[in-house]
Design a protein around this motif. Structure first.
Motif, PDB file in Angstrom:
ATOM      1  N   GLU A   1       0.775  -1.234   0.000  1.00 46.85           N
ATOM      2  CA  GLU A   1       0.000   0.000   0.000  1.00 46.85           C
ATOM      3  C   GLU A   1       0.812   1.294   0.000  1.00 46.85           C
ATOM      4  N   PRO A   2       1.992   1.355   0.649  1.00 44.85           N
ATOM      5  CA  PRO A   2       2.743   2.627   0.601  1.00 44.85           C
ATOM      6  C   PRO A   2       3.067   3.114  -0.807  1.00 44.85           C
ATOM      7  N   LEU A   3       2.927   2.252  -1.809  1.00 45.42           N
ATOM      8  CA  LEU A   3       3.180   2.673  -3.182  1.00 45.42           C
ATOM      9  C   LEU A   3       2.101   3.598  -3.720  1.00 45.42           C
ATOM     10  N   TRP A   4       0.890   3.567  -3.096  1.00 48.20           N
ATOM     11  CA  TRP A   4      -0.180   4.374  -3.691  1.00 48.20           C
ATOM     12  C   TRP A   4      -1.093   5.096  -2.705  1.00 48.20           C
ATOM     13  N   VAL A   5      -1.142   4.696  -1.425  1.00 44.05           N
ATOM     14  CA  VAL A   5      -2.072   5.375  -0.514  1.00 44.05           C
ATOM     15  C   VAL A   5      -1.452   6.656   0.036  1.00 44.05           C
ATOM     16  N   GLU A   6      -2.296   7.570   0.517  1.00 43.71           N
ATOM     17  CA  GLU A   6      -1.804   8.820   1.081  1.00 43.71           C
ATOM     18  C   GLU A   6      -1.179   8.616   2.459  1.00 43.71           C
ATOM     19  N   GLU A   7      -1.742   7.709   3.259  1.00 43.85           N
ATOM     20  CA  GLU A   7      -1.213   7.461   4.608  1.00 43.85           C
ATOM     21  C   GLU A   7      -0.034   6.492   4.541  1.00 43.85           C
ATOM     22  N   LYS A   8       1.041   6.927   3.926  1.00 48.29           N
ATOM     23  CA  LYS A   8       2.163   6.033   3.664  1.00 48.29           C
ATOM     24  C   LYS A   8       2.814   5.507   4.943  1.00 48.29           C
ATOM     25  N   GLU A   9       2.980   6.366   5.954  1.00 48.23           N
ATOM     26  CA  GLU A   9       3.636   5.938   7.193  1.00 48.23           C
ATOM     27  C   GLU A   9       2.773   4.927   7.944  1.00 48.23           C
ATOM     28  N   LYS A  10       1.481   5.181   7.980  1.00 47.76           N
ATOM     29  CA  LYS A  10       0.578   4.244   8.645  1.00 47.76           C
ATOM     30  C   LYS A  10       0.547   2.918   7.902  1.00 47.76           C
ATOM     31  N   ALA A  11       0.514   2.992   6.593  1.00 50.35           N
ATOM     32  CA  ALA A  11       0.514   1.762   5.796  1.00 50.35           C
ATOM     33  C   ALA A  11       1.804   0.979   6.016  1.00 50.35           C
TER      34      ALA A  11
END
Length: 331
Positions: A94-104
């Motif tokens: 998910e960090p490749l595309w979601v806005e909440e990268k740190e949470k992901a």
């Protein structure tokens, strides 16, 4: 064993992986419970128990031998519930595309085993987090996804099939603009072909030629869509697994797909499909010209692809998941 799978929804795209895997685990004799918000959509016919809750909080997670959260927001309530061993199922990093990268990212760093769905996906997670994972590949239901009459038999014009996912709906990695640019060039090189698309979100596109939109809300309808086409095209820049090309192969349709990473486990260039680099519109155009004008090569590719797809079953996926979970219990 009892398996709980908390999900945000079961609509289109990657959640079909959960639907197929859950049903196969039920058929193998396991108790599977899907937990999701009360208003979340369920697009697929599940044989697992469905439990709706007001929201996915730790107290709403049922006790189980294993809890398999998948999308990153489901990981934290599962982990905090302490109601079973958590196994982090990743359907895409998910960090490749979601806005909440740190949470992901943090959802991969809890002390829980990780399941990935292709070797490429496994390597992405390993490089980004330093954590290895076990691959549980996807499959295809060949009793549903099987050949049918080609539309071109009645029209006399070959049909290109495409799944339309637009940037406006957040699908920035699907390569939609590349597809339509290739079609624009193709119209100058090859006369007389048709375009059929499935648009899961109802997307439209100012295409260079008219195209037909097909409504396909079930596996049976998707299979009919694939089977009608002479060529199925996929233009994604990256995918964790990518089920559509495999399903199109099973339906006896020649596949042209980008090398998107997640499909490397089952794509064999010039044997069961034709591969192009992501964003390479020129090569995509030339390959489509080749297949549209060489019916014998197109048919041979389709035949080999169909035979290959028979070996990729959801039962095999469930067998691997079962073996992994039993190993964790020491059995």
């Amino acid at each position: 064993m009892k398996i709980v799978i908390p999900v945000v929804s079961l609509e289109t795209g990657g959640t079909r992986f959960i639907y197929h895997l859950a049903n196969e685990m039920v058929d193998k004799g396991h108790a599977v419970e899907i937990v999701l918000p009360e208003k979340a959509a369920v697009a697929w016919p599940l044989r697992a128990q469905i439990t709706r809750v007001k929201e996915l909080t730790p107290d709403k997670i049922p006790p189980a031998d294993f809890i398999l959260p998948n999308f990153y927001p489901t990981v934290f309530p599962a982990w905090e519930s302490k109601k079973g061993q958590v196994v982090r199922l990743s359907l895409g990093y998910e960090p490749l595309w979601v806005e909440e990268k740190e949470k992901a990212l943090s959802s991969y760093l809890i002390n829980a085993p990780i399941l990935s769905i292709s070797q490429w996906h496994r390597q992405i997670i390993l490089q980004a987090t330093g954590r290895d994972s076990t691959v549980i590949p996807g499959g295809v239901n060949s009793s549903v996804f099987c050949p049918g009459p080609k539309k071109s038999l009645t029209t006399g014009r070959p049909t290109i099939a495409y799944i339309l996912r637009s940037r406006e709906h957040g699908y920035t990695w699907k390569g939609t603009e590349d597809f339509w640019e290739a079609i624009q060039r193709l119209t100058q090189l090859v006369p007389g072909f048709d375009i059929q698309v499935v648009a899961p979100e109802g997307a439209t596109y100012p295409a260079p030629i008219p195209y037909e939109t097909v409504i396909a809300n079930t596996d049976q309808e998707m299979a009919h869509f694939y089977a009608q086409g002479d060529i199925f095209v996929s233009t994604s820049y990256f995918e964790a697994f990518s089920m559509p090309p495999l399903e199109a192969m099973a339906c006896g349709t020649a596949v042209v797909t980008t090398d998107n990473g997640g499909n490397r486990d089952y794509t064999k260039n010039r044997e069961n499909c034709l591969l192009v680099p992501p964003s390479d519109v020129q090569q995509l155009t030339l390959i489509l010209v080749h297949l549209l004008t060489q019916g014998n090569i197109r048919n041979q590719l389709a035949q080999v692809g169909r035979q290959f797809a028979q070996t990729w079953t959801w039962r095999n996926s469930a067998d691997k998941l079962e073996a992994f979970l039993l190993q964790l219990t020491g059995r």
